[in-house]
Scaffold this motif. Sequence first.
Motif, PDB file in Angstrom:
ATOM      1  N   CYS B 111       0.864  -1.183   0.000  1.00 27.37           N
ATOM      2  CA  CYS B 111       0.000   0.000   0.000  1.00 27.37           C
ATOM      3  C   CYS B 111       0.893   1.223   0.000  1.00 27.37           C
ATOM      4  O   CYS B 111       1.841   1.315   0.776  1.00 27.37           O
ATOM      5  CB  CYS B 111      -0.905   0.006   1.235  1.00 27.37           C
ATOM      6  SG  CYS B 111      -1.750   1.586   1.478  1.00 27.37           S
ATOM      7  N   GLN B 112       0.625   2.166  -0.895  1.00 26.22           N
ATOM      8  CA  GLN B 112       1.503   3.315  -1.052  1.00 26.22           C
ATOM      9  C   GLN B 112       1.133   4.463  -0.106  1.00 26.22           C
ATOM     10  O   GLN B 112       1.718   5.521  -0.139  1.00 26.22           O
ATOM     11  CB  GLN B 112       1.478   3.797  -2.510  1.00 26.22           C
ATOM     12  CG  GLN B 112       1.779   2.697  -3.525  1.00 26.22           C
ATOM     13  CD  GLN B 112       3.255   2.330  -3.612  1.00 26.22           C
ATOM     14  OE1 GLN B 112       4.088   3.169  -3.956  1.00 26.22           O
ATOM     15  NE2 GLN B 112       3.581   1.092  -3.272  1.00 26.22           N
ATOM     16  N   CYS B 114      -1.298   6.618   0.036  1.00 29.96           N
ATOM     17  CA  CYS B 114      -1.539   7.804  -0.789  1.00 29.96           C
ATOM     18  C   CYS B 114      -2.062   8.971   0.054  1.00 29.96           C
ATOM     19  O   CYS B 114      -2.858   8.772   0.971  1.00 29.96           O
ATOM     20  CB  CYS B 114      -2.598   7.486  -1.848  1.00 29.96           C
ATOM     21  SG  CYS B 114      -2.324   5.958  -2.749  1.00 29.96           S
ATOM     22  N   PRO B 118      -7.554   6.756  -3.483  1.00 30.57           N
ATOM     23  CA  PRO B 118      -8.790   6.377  -4.173  1.00 30.57           C
ATOM     24  C   PRO B 118      -9.629   5.390  -3.363  1.00 30.57           C
ATOM     25  O   PRO B 118     -10.853   5.405  -3.440  1.00 30.57           O
ATOM     26  CB  PRO B 118      -8.295   5.697  -5.453  1.00 30.57           C
ATOM     27  CG  PRO B 118      -6.877   6.079  -5.604  1.00 30.57           C
ATOM     28  CD  PRO B 118      -6.358   6.419  -4.259  1.00 30.57           C
ATOM     29  N   CYS B 119      -8.960   4.534  -2.570  1.00 33.19           N
ATOM     30  CA  CYS B 119      -9.701   3.563  -1.761  1.00 33.19           C
ATOM     31  C   CYS B 119     -10.625   4.286  -0.781  1.00 33.19           C
ATOM     32  O   CYS B 119     -11.735   3.835  -0.507  1.00 33.19           O
ATOM     33  CB  CYS B 119      -8.730   2.646  -1.015  1.00 33.19           C
ATOM     34  SG  CYS B 119      -7.579   3.526   0.051  1.00 33.19           S
ATOM     35  N   CYS B 153      -7.997   0.745  -5.995  1.00 33.53           N
ATOM     36  CA  CYS B 153      -6.562   0.889  -5.708  1.00 33.53           C
ATOM     37  C   CYS B 153      -5.734   0.582  -6.947  1.00 33.53           C
ATOM     38  O   CYS B 153      -5.801  -0.519  -7.491  1.00 33.53           O
ATOM     39  CB  CYS B 153      -6.146  -0.044  -4.572  1.00 33.53           C
ATOM     40  SG  CYS B 153      -4.354  -0.065  -4.352  1.00 33.53           S
TER      41      CYS B 153
HETATM   42  S1  SF4 Z   1      -5.329   3.468  -3.060  1.00 40.18           S
HETATM   43 FE1  SF4 Z   1      -5.519   3.046  -0.863  1.00 40.18          FE
HETATM   44  S2  SF4 Z   1      -4.908   0.870  -0.659  1.00 40.18           S
HETATM   45 FE2  SF4 Z   1      -4.218   1.547  -2.674  1.00 40.18          FE
HETATM   46  S3  SF4 Z   1      -2.113   2.234  -2.359  1.00 40.18           S
HETATM   47 FE3  SF4 Z   1      -3.375   4.080  -2.156  1.00 40.18          FE
HETATM   48  S4  SF4 Z   1      -3.814   4.215   0.045  1.00 40.18           S
HETATM   49 FE4  SF4 Z   1      -3.063   2.107  -0.318  1.00 40.18          FE
END
Ligand code: SF4
Lengths: 166, 248
Positions: B111-112, B114, B118-119, B153
């Motif tokens: 998991c980046q 972010c 978007p999740c 994601c």
């Molecule tokens: S979208 Fe959500 S689950 Fe996917 S990398 Fe980004 S923070 Fe992590």
Amino acid sequence: MQNLMQTSLRILLALSVVAGLPAAAWAGDDSLLPVVPQAQDRYSKTQGCVEPTTEMRKNHMEYILHQRDETMHRGIRTRQYSLEQCINCHVSDAPDAPRVSSDEHFCNSCHSYAAVSIDCFQCHADRPVKTPNPHALSGHAKSANQAAVLPAEPHQALATEVISND
Amino acid sequence: MTDNANIDTYRRRFLGNTATAIAGLSVAPGVFLHEVAQARPADEAVTSDVRWGMLIDTNKCANGCTDCVTSCNDEHGLTGHGRPETDAQWIRKVDLRDKQTGHTQSLPLLCQHCEHPPCVDVCPTGASFKRADGIVLVDKHICIGCRYCMMACPYKARSFIHEALQDQLPHAPRGKGTVESCTFCVHRVDEGRTPACVEACTAENHNAMVFGDINDPDSEIAMQLKQHSSRQIRADLNLNTGVRYRGI
Ligand code: SF4
Ligand code: SF4
């Protein structure tokens, strides 16, 4: 009618347990009451649980719910009302200690009696895991508890994924 | 989206998608909190003064090494059912191969975390959320298992739990019918420790992963980000990821 009477008796009993009143005065039979296992320890010399016992009987769910949100969303990790600590104190860490599915488990002893189903333990451990989690590479010995927790089979998702450009 | 966020996105686009430009904008919001290196007291809430991040140097990441993956599985008690397609996976190794030159590279993908996840955008219940310190989590008490977040994601970072579990670890509650992903080892971070994968990588002397507060200019990660060029995977999505890569 029979059913209704039984139901009201159960409710009366449940209320009396919750209020700490002598239920036997109504029922005339102690064997109907849930057998709640003894905690491993006392919170202090003067107090059994983290709040007075009558308060915990009535409102333990409020404390746990509040702590849940504080920990999850705000990162507050005080231990007094943490579910993990409830389990550490109220459930034996013996290998054959009852699981939450049994009426002998602390939580379920009352919950099955009061016909309140809980789903806490679909995610949370229902028995104490007191040892710090061993790290695969740190050389810490695994406890007996831990050995039961870790997968017997190696994790299959280890396989690497290969992506090539076209 | 607030006006500010709009402007931010616009400026990022204007500056281009290179990580250097993005690092310049996001890493230095002018907050200089030096005491965050110590563990926060247990009764204190997380704040946005800190933003946790990770820098992965793919040049140091050994081909075929899966120490980070193994340590993550151990740390969180992730068990498999022999079904790699659906078994939970919080971090995985990805091998990249350039077909023209044959050059291969290996990197861990997780998991980046972010900044604009978007999740979280798509989650209908509020179960997917971002903590003030930038760690993206699933509140499984609220998650209904709809898996929208998995579809949203871009990094395929999330897993759905299909089977009933037992004997989960107290610091990593997990259960059937909910979605999960890397938590940056939030239980360790809250104690002032580093994630299990970083610890494992360092213990094996690969030193390919650095974890820390990218808002703290004195932290190892902030200094390395400042000194070296780094990239976000899919920087074009403007998610401002907390995980950055060198060497790709
Ligand atoms: S979208 Fe959500 S689950 Fe996917 S990398 Fe980004 S923070 Fe992590
Ligand atoms: S699976 Fe859970 S976390 Fe993901 S979008 Fe649905 S409710 Fe939210």
